[in-house]
Design an enzyme around this catalytic site. Structure first.
Site, short mmCIF file in Angstrom:
data_model
loop_
_atom_site.label_atom_id
_atom_site.label_comp_id
_atom_site.label_asym_id
_atom_site.label_seq_id
_atom_site.Cartn_x
_atom_site.Cartn_y
_atom_site.Cartn_z
N ASP A 305 41.82 38.44 17.88
CA ASP A 305 41.28 39.77 18.16
C ASP A 305 39.83 39.76 17.68
O ASP A 305 39.42 38.91 16.89
CB ASP A 305 42.11 40.81 17.41
CG ASP A 305 41.52 42.21 17.53
OD1 ASP A 305 41.20 42.59 18.65
OD2 ASP A 305 41.38 42.87 16.50
N ASP A 500 44.53 42.87 13.55
CA ASP A 500 44.62 43.74 12.38
C ASP A 500 44.97 45.18 12.71
O ASP A 500 45.37 45.94 11.83
CB ASP A 500 43.28 43.73 11.60
CG ASP A 500 42.24 44.63 12.26
OD1 ASP A 500 42.08 44.51 13.49
OD2 ASP A 500 41.62 45.43 11.55
N ASP A 504 47.25 45.76 18.00
CA ASP A 504 47.55 44.33 18.01
C ASP A 504 49.01 44.03 17.73
O ASP A 504 49.47 42.90 17.95
CB ASP A 504 46.69 43.60 16.95
CG ASP A 504 45.21 43.68 17.25
OD1 ASP A 504 44.85 43.58 18.44
OD2 ASP A 504 44.42 43.86 16.31
#
Length: 633
Positions: A305, A500, A504
């Site tokens: 990410d 995080d 996600d």
């Protein structure tokens, strides 16, 4: 179970010692009875374990141990049976001891959980249970105490020891207003802590829950030898039967069975894996069990990410554009003073930038905040407006003055003083320091494909990752599209996803290994992940992967070496070169050596990812660029 292991070991030792004493005393006729008396309870306990395993559909090498003890007693080789009983019970005891040592770091983490806290209320101190603490309570943390909840430092400074949480040996210093993570030990003077979460919702409580779950887990490789138990059992019976049938000597069959008793060997594998879990936790990488540890060691594709993972996740002031007659220091001073009244991440970043430069900020007056656009008010008697260029122009009736910055990943904040545009603050969510080295290190560890998957715009994603050795960038993704990226990548082998945020969590759950930035990340991502980085540093991922790979390699060494040496011993026994007693002693040596080899995992020192830890900031949320000319919501 530990007490039973001790009791069986004591019985086996007593029986063997009593028999040897009777032989030395000239009563060999009674020695066999003593040895048999030491074998029967151990054999009975072993049979119970076998029945339980069979009820679960598991067929293990414990059957070979039971056959060897039974055959040795049946054919009068009671001394060999006693040695095997000692080997089996001693192996179980050694396994319990070794596993307890391997879990030491996790146990220390659990034992440090505070039960009470000192709260200040109505001018006095009171000792209260943790569940009584509410957000906003002012707590007193004495030297040597553990921070009971997450909170904000209410004293001028504090010195914290994070070694139990992250493995970092050097204490860190925090200043007024910075975040304090629960579980940190006060290594300096007494300080005041303003609670920001309840104890049950705090970081340390979440870590403890994850550790307890990890301790209950079992890896597929934890009984690796059992996967081949049927084949090994068949080979053992064929060799024992052939030795007996071709020579007519049943003692050779007993010798083969005795040498083929690698009971502690089977236990060496979980010892290695649990030691790996403990070692990773020491470096601030919480792996939720032996199964994820195995999977982590075999990952070949990594999906990252962007916001809060590859980048720091917090906007920072990267430059200031001043318009005469204002200076950069004045622009930052007015903007930060006004933004003290806002909780917006951009505002808090501006305040933090001013404080980092030593600015003393006056309190703003007549503050009016327009969500998503900006803030207006008075600072030191002067009218100040901070926000997007369009908002500032509308509030001051000044001509709209655009910034010269055209960076795709930047957010530009305009500042006006007394109706005039004073300048612009350029904010950006920068890459974490050392990101390029991190990616290079992961490739050295065998991760062949690295992708970026982000919900941010493609222009922003490409601007932020320019120059990084990535194999692809996937931008403008919704949470379900991130899951699709993960599932597509899995066709090429095991996939690890690192993120995080709440968005996600689905992708983390879909990956073979989900890794959450747990120091400040969302609880949902930490719960969905298989691995949680306890400190807000992505380079700890390197340490976690390296420890997992080396722990798995040591576990495999234990299996291959133990089984290989056992087979060689079985051949020697079948050929008559290894009597039952000597075979039992040899197997004991093999098993102890393999378990000691497994404990080498506790000495693993990763070559990367073990640097010093900085203070964790209070707010992890990153702005989404929703407004083209205003502050992000």
């Amino acid at each position: 179970m530990p007490r039973l292991n001790v009791a069986l070991l004591a019985i086996a030792v007593t029986g063997l010692a009593a028999g040897l004493a009777l032989v030395a005393g000239g009563r060999p006729d009674l020695a066999g009875l003593a040895w048999t008396a030491g074998v029967v309870p151990v054999l009975a306990g072993l049979l119970v374990e076998i029945v339980r395993s069979l009820a679960k559909g598991e067929i293990g090498l414990d059957i070979v141990a039971a056959l060897s003890m039974s055959a040795a007693v049946l054919f009068g080789e009671t001394l060999a049976a006693a040695v095997v009983a000692l080997m089996y019970s001693g192996g179980r005891f050694l396994e319990s001891y070794a596993e307890g040592r391997a879990r030491r770091d996790m146990r220390d983490l659990l034992s440090r959980v505070p039960r009470t806290a000192t709260r200040q209320r109505d001018g006095r101190l009171e000792e209260v249970p943790l569940n009584a603490i509410q957000p906003g309570d002012l707590l007193l943390v004495r030297q040597g105490d553990v921070a009971p909840v997450d909170g904000i430092l209410a004293s001028a400074r504090a010195v914290l020891d994070l070694s139990a949480l992250t493995g970092e040996s050097l204490p860190i210093r925090l200043d007024l207003g910075q975040a304090v993570m629960s579980g940190a030990t006060n290594a300096g003077d007494v300080f005041e802590l303003r609670a920001s979460r309840r104890a049950a919702d705090s970081t340390y409580a979440g870590i403890v829950r994850l550790v307890e779950a990890a301790q209950r887990s079992k890896a597929p490789m934890a009984r690796l030898a059992d996967r081949y138990a049927l084949a090994f059992l068949a080979v053992t019976l064929v060799m024992a039967g052939a030795a007996w049938g071709l020579t007519g000597d049943p003692i050779r069959a007993v010798a083969v069975l005795v040498v083929a008793t690698p009971c502690p060997l089977i236990l060496a594998v979980p010892v290695a894996l649990v030691a790996g879990l403990s070692r990773a936790a020491h470096y601030g990488v919480l792996i939720k069990g032996a199964k994820p540890l195995e999977a982590l060691a075999q990952v070949r594709t990594l999906i990252l990410d962007k916001t809060g993972t590859l980048t720091d996740g917090r906007p920072q002031v990267v430059s200031i554009e001043a318009r005469a007659p204002f200076t950069e220091a004045e622009i930052l001073h007015y903007a930060a003073a006004l933004d003290q009244a806002s909780k917006h991440p951009i505002a808090q970043a501006i305040v933090a930038a001013a404080q980092a430069r030593g600015a003393v900020l006056p309190l703003p007056e007549a503050v009016v905040e327009t969500p998503g656009d900006g803030v207006s008010g008075r600072v030191g008697g002067r009218a100040v407006v901070v926000g997007g260029a369009g908002f500032v122009a509308s509030q001051t009736f000044a001509a709209r003055l655009e910034s010269t910055v055209r960076d795709a990943g930047a957010v530009v904040v305009a500042v006006a003083v007394d109706g005039k545009i004073a300048g612009h603050l350029v904010m950006a969510d920068a890459l974490r320091a050392g990101t390029a080295d991190l990616i290079a290190g992961l490739r050295r560890l065998g991760i062949a494909r690295i992708l970026l998957a982000t919900g941010d715009r493609r222009a922003v994603a490409e601007a932020v990752t320019a120059g990084l050795d990535l194999d692809g960038v996937r931008a403008d993704l919704t949470p379900d599209q991130k899951v699709l990226v993960v599932l597509t990548a899995r066709k090429g082998g095991p996939v690890m996803m690192v993120g995080d945020g709440v968005n996600d969590a689905p992708a983390l759950a879909a990956a073979d290994i989900g890794v959450a930035m747990g120091a400040r990340g969302a609880a949902a991502s930490a719960e969905a992940a298989d691995v949680v980085l306890l400190v807000d540093r992505l380079d700890r991922l390197l340490a976690g992967v390296e420890i997992a790979q080396r722990a798995r390699r040591i576990a495999l060494e234990s299996v291959v070496a133990g089984i290989g040496l056992s087979v060689l011993g079985m051949l020697a026994a079948a050929l008559g070169h290894l009597p039952p007693v000597q075979g039992a002693v040899l197997q004991e040596v093999i098993d102890v050596a393999v378990i000691l080899n497994a404990l080498r995992t506790l000495r693993i020192v990763p070559r990367a990812g073990g640097g010093s830890v900085g203070a964790a900031p209070a707010d992890r949320r990153s702005p989404e660029r929703k407004h083209r000319d205003g502050r992000p919501d």
